[in-house]
Design a protein around this motif. Structure first.
Motif: not given
Length: 208
Positions: A16-22, A26-36, A78-88
């Motif tokens: 679960e990610f923190t929601k930010a003003m910018r 969310m739907h793009e990240v969720d769809t991509f992580l479903d593929q992962a 930053d949370e999404v980027d960190d997770l993608l680094d770990r996933l890669a």
């Protein structure tokens, strides 16, 4: 790098990610992580001897180059980027292990050909949106090439090489900081793994 904690499909599915003003849409990240998640489950199924496609559905390169649309009320970038680094990093290791297991099962050799010091110095990597800091990698490879030259020289003169700064273990576990527009993480990790195998072979080959 290689000692990063393994990321399971269950863990990724529960993120679960923190929601930010910018942030990232969310739907793009969720769809991509479903593929992962599907890719991690495919790998696990093959390890368990279950029927599963042999071809990867998602590669480390695709993860490193993935970009999301920015939106109001999105996921903290930053949370999404960190997770993608770990996933890669995890996909790089898992796919390599999968390839080795397949080669071993088929009786094929898995050793890499020797890498020369010149190849180490000249090695180039693909730029990535999120990658290893270029200056750190370049400096490390320059030092590695110098040390590899010394080790090969000792071997060529009939001496058993004595490792100092360059060992297979530190090549596999060396860590670089990450930055925007750095070197593709999976390419650097794979190259260092290949170099580690070459160094390990060089150090254990009997002298004549």
């Amino acid at each position: 790098m290689a000692d990063e904690a393994r990321l399971t499909a269950e863990e990724l599915n529960a993120v679960e990610f923190t929601k930010a003003m910018r942030g990232y849409a969310m739907h793009e990240v969720d769809t991509f992580l479903d593929q992962a998640v599907a890719e991690l489950r495919r790998i696990q199924a093959r390890r368990n001897g279950e029927a599963a496609p042999s071809a990867p559905r998602l590669t480390a390169e695709a993860v490193e180059h993935k970009q999301f649309t920015k939106a109001l009320r999105g996921y903290a970038m930053d949370e999404v980027d960190d997770l993608l680094d770990r996933l890669a990093e995890n996909l790089t290791r898992l796919h390599r292990e999968e390839q080795w297991a397949q080669a071993s099962m088929l009786g094929r050799p898995v050793a890499m050909p020797g890498i020369t010091p010149e190849e180490v110095r000249r090695k180039q990597f693909t730029p990535a949106m999120r990658g290893y800091t270029t200056g750190e990698v370049d400096a490390f490879l320059d030092d590695a090439a110098t040390e590899l030259t010394r080790l090969r020289g000792e071997r060529a003169h009939g001496f058993r090489p004595t490792p100092q700064r360059l060992t297979a273990d530190n090549l596999r576990t060396w860590r670089f900081t990450k930055a925007m527009r750095g070197y593709a993480v999976h390419e650097v990790d794979q190259f260092l793994d290949h170099l580690a195998e070459d160094v390990a072979t060089l150090l254990r080959t009997p002298t004549t």
